[in-house]
Design a protein around this motif. Structure first.
Motif, PDB file in Angstrom:
ATOM      1  N   MET A   1     -56.648  76.236 104.853  1.00  0.00           N
ATOM      2  CA  MET A   1     -55.988  74.993 104.489  1.00  0.00           C
ATOM      3  C   MET A   1     -56.982  73.853 104.279  1.00  0.00           C
ATOM      4  N   VAL A   2     -58.115  73.919 104.948  1.00  0.00           N
ATOM      5  CA  VAL A   2     -59.150  72.910 104.731  1.00  0.00           C
ATOM      6  C   VAL A   2     -59.604  72.951 103.283  1.00  0.00           C
ATOM      7  N   LEU A   3     -59.817  74.157 102.758  1.00  0.00           N
ATOM      8  CA  LEU A   3     -60.222  74.314 101.366  1.00  0.00           C
ATOM      9  C   LEU A   3     -59.116  73.861 100.423  1.00  0.00           C
ATOM     10  N   LEU A   4     -57.874  74.199 100.734  1.00  0.00           N
ATOM     11  CA  LEU A   4     -56.751  73.848  99.873  1.00  0.00           C
ATOM     12  C   LEU A   4     -56.618  72.336  99.724  1.00  0.00           C
ATOM     13  N   LEU A   5     -56.699  71.598 100.829  1.00  0.00           N
ATOM     14  CA  LEU A   5     -56.502  70.156 100.791  1.00  0.00           C
ATOM     15  C   LEU A   5     -57.747  69.394 100.364  1.00  0.00           C
ATOM     16  N   GLY A   6     -58.915  69.979 100.583  1.00  0.00           N
ATOM     17  CA  GLY A   6     -60.151  69.271 100.240  1.00  0.00           C
ATOM     18  C   GLY A   6     -60.768  69.670  98.921  1.00  0.00           C
ATOM     19  N   LEU A   7     -60.208  70.670  98.236  1.00  0.00           N
ATOM     20  CA  LEU A   7     -60.807  71.206  97.014  1.00  0.00           C
ATOM     21  C   LEU A   7     -61.027  70.167  95.914  1.00  0.00           C
ATOM     22  N   PRO A   8     -60.099  69.224  95.650  1.00  0.00           N
ATOM     23  CA  PRO A   8     -60.322  68.284  94.548  1.00  0.00           C
ATOM     24  C   PRO A   8     -61.593  67.441  94.686  1.00  0.00           C
ATOM     25  N   ALA A   9     -62.025  67.154  95.908  1.00  0.00           N
ATOM     26  CA  ALA A   9     -63.208  66.307  96.078  1.00  0.00           C
ATOM     27  C   ALA A   9     -64.470  66.959  95.515  1.00  0.00           C
ATOM     28  N   VAL A  47     -47.362  73.319 100.130  1.00  0.00           N
ATOM     29  CA  VAL A  47     -47.798  74.624 100.643  1.00  0.00           C
ATOM     30  C   VAL A  47     -48.432  74.467 102.020  1.00  0.00           C
ATOM     31  N   ALA A  48     -49.253  73.437 102.191  1.00  0.00           N
ATOM     32  CA  ALA A  48     -49.846  73.192 103.510  1.00  0.00           C
ATOM     33  C   ALA A  48     -48.764  72.910 104.541  1.00  0.00           C
ATOM     34  N   ALA A  49     -47.768  72.107 104.162  1.00  0.00           N
ATOM     35  CA  ALA A  49     -46.657  71.827 105.076  1.00  0.00           C
ATOM     36  C   ALA A  49     -45.910  73.104 105.425  1.00  0.00           C
ATOM     37  N   ALA A  85     -46.134  65.917 115.516  1.00  0.00           N
ATOM     38  CA  ALA A  85     -47.151  64.868 115.437  1.00  0.00           C
ATOM     39  C   ALA A  85     -48.542  65.475 115.262  1.00  0.00           C
ATOM     40  N   ALA A  86     -48.811  66.567 115.958  1.00  0.00           N
ATOM     41  CA  ALA A  86     -50.104  67.239 115.814  1.00  0.00           C
ATOM     42  C   ALA A  86     -50.276  67.773 114.393  1.00  0.00           C
ATOM     43  N   TYR A  87     -49.191  68.336 113.835  1.00  0.00           N
ATOM     44  CA  TYR A  87     -49.231  68.805 112.445  1.00  0.00           C
ATOM     45  C   TYR A  87     -49.546  67.659 111.491  1.00  0.00           C
ATOM     46  N   ALA A  88     -48.845  66.518 111.668  1.00  0.00           N
ATOM     47  CA  ALA A  88     -49.019  65.381 110.763  1.00  0.00           C
ATOM     48  C   ALA A  88     -50.451  64.845 110.840  1.00  0.00           C
ATOM     49  N   ILE A  89     -50.977  64.698 112.057  1.00  0.00           N
ATOM     50  CA  ILE A  89     -52.336  64.178 112.217  1.00  0.00           C
ATOM     51  C   ILE A  89     -53.350  65.122 111.589  1.00  0.00           C
ATOM     52  N   THR A  90     -53.175  66.412 111.798  1.00  0.00           N
ATOM     53  CA  THR A  90     -54.122  67.399 111.262  1.00  0.00           C
ATOM     54  C   THR A  90     -54.141  67.389 109.745  1.00  0.00           C
ATOM     55  N   THR A  91     -52.975  67.465 109.124  1.00  0.00           N
ATOM     56  CA  THR A  91     -52.925  67.539 107.665  1.00  0.00           C
ATOM     57  C   THR A  91     -53.345  66.222 107.017  1.00  0.00           C
ATOM     58  N   LEU A  92     -52.964  65.099 107.607  1.00  0.00           N
ATOM     59  CA  LEU A  92     -53.358  63.812 107.039  1.00  0.00           C
ATOM     60  C   LEU A  92     -54.863  63.593 107.164  1.00  0.00           C
ATOM     61  N   THR A  93     -55.439  64.060 108.257  1.00  0.00           N
ATOM     62  CA  THR A  93     -56.886  63.943 108.438  1.00  0.00           C
ATOM     63  C   THR A  93     -57.640  64.738 107.381  1.00  0.00           C
ATOM     64  N   LEU A  94     -57.053  65.829 106.933  1.00  0.00           N
ATOM     65  CA  LEU A  94     -57.678  66.641 105.894  1.00  0.00           C
ATOM     66  C   LEU A  94     -57.414  66.091 104.488  1.00  0.00           C
ATOM     67  N   ALA A  95     -56.202  65.611 104.234  1.00  0.00           N
ATOM     68  CA  ALA A  95     -55.801  65.254 102.871  1.00  0.00           C
ATOM     69  C   ALA A  95     -56.257  63.856 102.453  1.00  0.00           C
ATOM     70  N   LEU A  96     -56.067  62.860 103.308  1.00  0.00           N
ATOM     71  CA  LEU A  96     -56.336  61.481 102.902  1.00  0.00           C
ATOM     72  C   LEU A  96     -57.797  61.224 102.526  1.00  0.00           C
ATOM     73  N   PRO A  97     -58.774  61.677 103.324  1.00  0.00           N
ATOM     74  CA  PRO A  97     -60.172  61.459 102.896  1.00  0.00           C
ATOM     75  C   PRO A  97     -60.485  62.125 101.558  1.00  0.00           C
ATOM     76  N   ALA A  98     -59.912  63.311 101.321  1.00  0.00           N
ATOM     77  CA  ALA A  98     -60.155  63.995 100.051  1.00  0.00           C
ATOM     78  C   ALA A  98     -59.575  63.200  98.887  1.00  0.00           C
ATOM     79  N   VAL A  99     -58.409  62.604  99.071  1.00  0.00           N
ATOM     80  CA  VAL A  99     -57.803  61.781  98.020  1.00  0.00           C
ATOM     81  C   VAL A  99     -58.683  60.573  97.713  1.00  0.00           C
ATOM     82  N   VAL A 100     -59.180  59.913  98.751  1.00  0.00           N
ATOM     83  CA  VAL A 100     -60.022  58.728  98.566  1.00  0.00           C
ATOM     84  C   VAL A 100     -61.319  59.086  97.841  1.00  0.00           C
ATOM     85  N   VAL A 101     -61.968  60.160  98.274  1.00  0.00           N
ATOM     86  CA  VAL A 101     -63.219  60.583  97.632  1.00  0.00           C
ATOM     87  C   VAL A 101     -62.972  60.960  96.175  1.00  0.00           C
TER      88      VAL A 101
END
Length: 234
Positions: A1-9, A47-49, A85-101
């Motif tokens: 899932m790290v690769l899935l959410l971070g791939l666009p960067a 898919v990550a969700a 809450a743990a799910y939300a924090i984990t996925t947001l931590t992976l997705a949001l930085p990738a979107v910004v970059v």
């Protein structure tokens, strides 16, 4: 899932490095918009969700560890909400930085001129990313509580039922993705791709629908999880 959410960067870095010349009608910001609309909101985030949220309870049942979890002096609702809450924090931590970059790499391909005017769209997109993960996460948490093996039904929901978002009339309102994609400000320039956004729902309706779905799905999941008697196979 790290690769899935971070791939666009990293892909955006490759585009910036090796493809300095984009087609005249397609700017870097337009390419970024396609990444958000088609990669993140429509595919990667749901898919990550699906895989994270359905596992919150279903994996405990499958692994026969739910009994040990429920013997703790903690209310079931608190257990479920804590896992969510743990799910939300984990996925947001992976997705949001990738979107910004991805935004800064693609939006500055042709220079930094006008970048400041595009930043509000970045914040709007980040908000849509948050709502996407919360909405689909709440839905798939409910599915994980209801079903012992929810992945296949979840995939059918994402890639069969959610196609109704492209249908005419009121059918798109029966999907989740129609509300989320309507919150995205930018639209594809190509006319063929723009047809996918032919029906854009009002922002107020989308926010109300998404907020209501999050509350209803989580409340239903918490109620079922609290009332259900889990009998695990030996």
């Amino acid at each position: 899932m790290v690769l899935l959410l971070g791939l666009p960067a990293p892909l955006a870095l490759l585009v910036r490095t090796f493809l300095n010349r984009l087609p005249p009608r397609l700017g870097g910001f337009d390419l970024y918009g396609l990444v958000v609309a088609f990669y993140y909101v429509r595919n990667a985030l749901p898919v990550a969700a699906l895989f994270y949220a359905t596992a919150l309870i279903a994996d405990e049942v499958e692994g026969k560890t739910l009994t040990y979890l429920l013997t703790r002096p903690i209310q079931r609702v608190a257990i479920l909400l804590g896992k969510f809450a743990a799910y939300a924090i984990t996925t947001l931590t992976l997705a949001l930085p990738a979107v910004v970059v991805t935004f800064f790499l693609l939006a500055t391909i042709r220079g930094r001129a006008g970048l400041g005017a595009l930043v509000p769209d970045l914040f709007r997109d980040m908000g849509v990313v948050v709502l996407t993960l919360l909405t689909y996460g709440a839905f798939f948490t409910l599915m994980g509580v209801l079903l012992r093996r929810p992945v296949i039904p979840g995939l059918l929901f994402l890639f069969v039922w959610e196609l109704l978002a492209n249908a005419p009339g009121y059918l798109p309102r029966l999907t989740i993705t129609a509300y989320l994609r309507s919150l995205i400000h930018h639209r594809p320039l190509d006319e063929g791709m723009a047809e996918i956004f032919a029906q854009v729902l009002p922002t107020g309706l989308c926010l109300a629908a998404v907020g209501g779905m999050i509350v209803v799905f989580l409340a239903a999941a918490a109620w079922i999880f609290s009332a259900r008697e889990y009998v695990l196979d030996q």
